[in-house]
Motif scaffolding. Structure first.
Motif, PDB file in Angstrom:
ATOM      1  N   ALA A 135      50.575   0.493 -40.989  1.00 52.92           N
ATOM      2  CA  ALA A 135      50.104  -0.279 -39.749  1.00 52.92           C
ATOM      3  C   ALA A 135      49.779  -1.823 -39.966  1.00 52.92           C
ATOM      4  CB  ALA A 135      48.902   0.371 -39.142  1.00 52.92           C
ATOM      5  N   ARG A 136      49.169  -2.204 -40.891  1.00 51.41           N
ATOM      6  CA  ARG A 136      48.756  -3.499 -41.154  1.00 51.41           C
ATOM      7  C   ARG A 136      49.895  -4.287 -41.637  1.00 51.41           C
ATOM      8  NH1 ARG A 136      43.703  -4.167 -40.548  1.00 51.41           N
ATOM      9  NH2 ARG A 136      42.153  -2.526 -40.894  1.00 51.41           N
ATOM     10  N   ARG A 174      38.863   3.549 -38.609  1.00 55.40           N
ATOM     11  CA  ARG A 174      38.934   4.684 -39.306  1.00 55.40           C
ATOM     12  C   ARG A 174      37.832   5.464 -39.049  1.00 55.40           C
ATOM     13  NH1 ARG A 174      41.777   4.339 -44.389  1.00 55.40           N
ATOM     14  NH2 ARG A 174      40.898   6.137 -44.887  1.00 55.40           N
ATOM     15  N   HIS A 218      44.538  -0.160 -29.440  1.00 57.90           N
ATOM     16  CA  HIS A 218      43.701   0.159 -30.616  1.00 57.90           C
ATOM     17  C   HIS A 218      44.360   1.378 -31.211  1.00 57.90           C
ATOM     18  CE1 HIS A 218      40.610  -2.728 -28.948  1.00 57.90           C
ATOM     19  NE2 HIS A 218      40.701  -1.943 -27.720  1.00 57.90           N
ATOM     20  N   LEU A 219      44.274   1.372 -32.593  1.00 58.04           N
ATOM     21  CA  LEU A 219      44.665   2.547 -33.395  1.00 58.04           C
ATOM     22  C   LEU A 219      43.403   3.096 -34.028  1.00 58.04           C
ATOM     23  CD1 LEU A 219      46.782   4.373 -34.479  1.00 58.04           C
ATOM     24  CD2 LEU A 219      47.125   2.625 -36.350  1.00 58.04           C
ATOM     25  N   VAL A 263      49.910  -4.555 -37.018  1.00 56.17           N
ATOM     26  CA  VAL A 263      48.717  -3.856 -36.065  1.00 56.17           C
ATOM     27  C   VAL A 263      47.410  -4.410 -36.573  1.00 56.17           C
ATOM     28  CG1 VAL A 263      47.854  -1.710 -35.375  1.00 56.17           C
ATOM     29  CG2 VAL A 263      50.196  -1.735 -35.770  1.00 56.17           C
ATOM     30  N   ILE A 290      42.496  -1.620 -35.916  1.00 58.45           N
ATOM     31  CA  ILE A 290      42.480  -0.375 -36.544  1.00 58.45           C
ATOM     32  C   ILE A 290      41.125   0.013 -36.815  1.00 58.45           C
ATOM     33  CG2 ILE A 290      43.544   0.944 -38.367  1.00 58.45           C
ATOM     34  CD1 ILE A 290      45.622  -1.083 -39.049  1.00 58.45           C
ATOM     35  N   LEU A 317      42.528   6.062 -36.741  1.00 56.08           N
ATOM     36  CA  LEU A 317      43.021   7.149 -37.642  1.00 56.08           C
ATOM     37  C   LEU A 317      42.055   8.000 -38.379  1.00 56.08           C
ATOM     38  CD1 LEU A 317      45.351   4.364 -39.648  1.00 56.08           C
ATOM     39  CD2 LEU A 317      45.979   6.072 -37.981  1.00 56.08           C
ATOM     40  N   GLU A 336      47.264   3.502 -42.371  1.00 54.87           N
ATOM     41  CA  GLU A 336      46.521   2.107 -42.134  1.00 54.87           C
ATOM     42  C   GLU A 336      47.458   1.116 -42.795  1.00 54.87           C
ATOM     43  OE1 GLU A 336      42.145  -0.350 -42.732  1.00 54.87           O
ATOM     44  OE2 GLU A 336      42.534   1.734 -43.495  1.00 54.87           O
TER      45      GLU A 336
END
Length: 325
Positions: A264-265, A274, A249-250, A269, A272, A252, A261
Motif C-alpha cells: 500500500a505504501r 493497523r 482510509h485503509l 496509499v 493506513i 489492515l 501495508e
C-alpha cells in the motif's frame, strides 16, 4: 454438460450434481494452471460462467434455448446445439467476448450485454437506467438507484437475468418487481446498517483481490476499507492502485497486514491503520468515518488466520457493527 463425462477441452469436472431432466450443475477446473468455469442448466436454459485466475466468478456468457445441452467446451462447442431461433447473450465488456461472438455467430443469434455502452440488441446500462433491446423493442426497466444491490458486477448480473427472463416470456412488470425486491446475499456487499449517516457493508466473501476491488468500487461515496486476513500471496500492485483510487482510509488486520501495508505504501496509499482484531477494526472505521462515508469489510484474503471460514468472519463483523452506538 454431464453427458460428456469428466473431461472437456482440457478441463476436469470437480463437482457435479442434479437430477436427470431437472437442474444440473457442473464445475470444471483447468487441467494445468488456474481458472475454469461452471455451467448450470435445465431443459430450457443455460448459464455459463467463467472463473478468473484469482477465483473471482464473473458473468461471461448466458444463453437461452430449447433442448438439453449435450456438450460444453470452453469458448467453443457450448454453442453447437443452438440455431437461428435461439439467442445467446454475451458480455460485451469482457475480453473473451470477441472470440466467443465470432464462433457463436456461426450457430445462433448473438445479443450483447454492457454496463459501459449501449448495444444494438441485448441489455445495457444507460446512465442509471437498466435497458433491454430485443427485436426492435426497447424496454427501460428501472434505475439502479431503485435496486438493493450495489456495484457494477451486480448490475451486470441483473441485466443478464432480466434479459433471459424476458427472453423466456416473463412479464416485464414481474421482472422489475423481482429486481427491486432482491437483496444481496450474505457476505456479498451485504448492507448491515446506517449509523450517524455512515453505511456499513459486509463483503467477507471477497477472499481475493479481484473481488475486493469490486467491493470498494461499488460506491460513489468515500470508502473506508477493512482488509487483511490469511495471505494467499497474490500480487498486490494493481490491487493497491485501486485502493488508492477508491478509499480514503485503509484498515489492515490479520496475517497479511505486513505485506499489505508495504504494498500500500509503495502504491502511494498514505492513510493506513493497523489493528489486531475485528472489533478494533470496526471501532477504528467508526472513528474515522464522516457523514456520507462507507465502511466496508472487503478483506482480499481468506479468513483462516482468525476464523474457521469467511461466513464466521462476516457474522463477527455484523455483530460488532450492530452493537455500535
Amino acid at each position: 454438460v454431464l453427458a460428456q463425462g469428466s473431461h472437456l477441452g482440457g478441463y476436469d469436472a470437480v463437482s457435479r450434481m442434479g437430477d436427470p431432466g431437472l437442474l444440473h450443475c457442473a464445475v470444471f477446473r483447468r487441467g494445468e494452471g488456474h481458472g475454469g468455469f461452471f455451467a448450470i442448466h435445465d431443459q430450457d436454459g443455460l448459464l455459463f460462467t467463467a472463473v478468473a485466475e484469482s477465483n473471482l466468478a464473473y458473468a461471461l456468457a448466458q444463453g437461452f434455448f430449447g433442448g438439453m445441452v449435450s456438450e460444453a467446451r470452453y469458448g467453443a462447442d457450448i454453442f453447437e446445439n443452438m440455431d437461428d431461433s435461439d439467442c445467446l447473450l454475451l458480455n460485451d465488456d469482457d475480453a473473451y467476448t470477441p472470440a466467443l461472438k465470432k464462433k457463436a455467430e456461426t450457430h445462433t443469434h448473438v445479443c450483447l450485454l454492457s454496463t459501459s455502452h449501449k448495444v444494438e440488441e441485448g441489455a445495457f446500462l444507460d446512465g442509471d437506467t437498466l435497458v433491454l433491446r430485443r427485436k426492435g423493442k426497447e424496454i427501460r426497466l428501472c434505475s439502479v438507484k431503485e435496486l438493493k444491490l450495489k456495484g457494477m458486477q451486480n448490475y451486470e448480473d441483473v441485466l443478464a437475468a432480466s434479459f433471459l427472463a424476458y427472453e423466456g416470456g416473463v412479464p416485464v412488470d414481474v421482472i422489475v418487481s423481482a429486481m427491486k425486491d432482491f437483496s444481496s446475499l450474505p457476505n456479498r456487499i451485504e448492507y448491515v446498517r446506517t449509523l450517524h449517516d455512515v453505511e456499513y457493508y459486509n463483503d467477507s466473501k471477497a477472499t481475493n483481490t479481484d473481488a475486493a476491488i469490486k467491493g470498494m468500487s461499488a460506491f460513489n461515496k468515500p470508502v473506508i476499507l477493512i482488509a487483511g486476513g490469511y495471505d494467499k500471496g497474490t500480487p498486490l500492485e494493481d490491487f493497491m492502485k485501486d485502493v488508492k483510487k477508491h478509499t480514503k482510509h485503509l484498515i489492515l488486520l490479520g496475517a497479511a497486514a505486513d505485506r499489505f501495508e508495504k504494498a500500500a505504501r509503495a502504491a502511494g496509499v498514505s492513510s493506513i491503520y493497523r489493528v489486531s482484531s475485528m472489533k478494533e477494526a470496526v471501532l477504528k472505521g467508526q472513528q474515522l468515518a464522516e457523514a456520507g462515508d462507507i465502511v466496508i469489510l472487503s478483506p482480499a484474503c481468506s479468513s483462516f488466520d482468525m476464523y474457521h471460514n469467511m461466513e464466521e468472519r462476516g457474522m463477527d463483523f455484523k455483530r460488532i457493527v450492530k452493537s455500535l452506538t
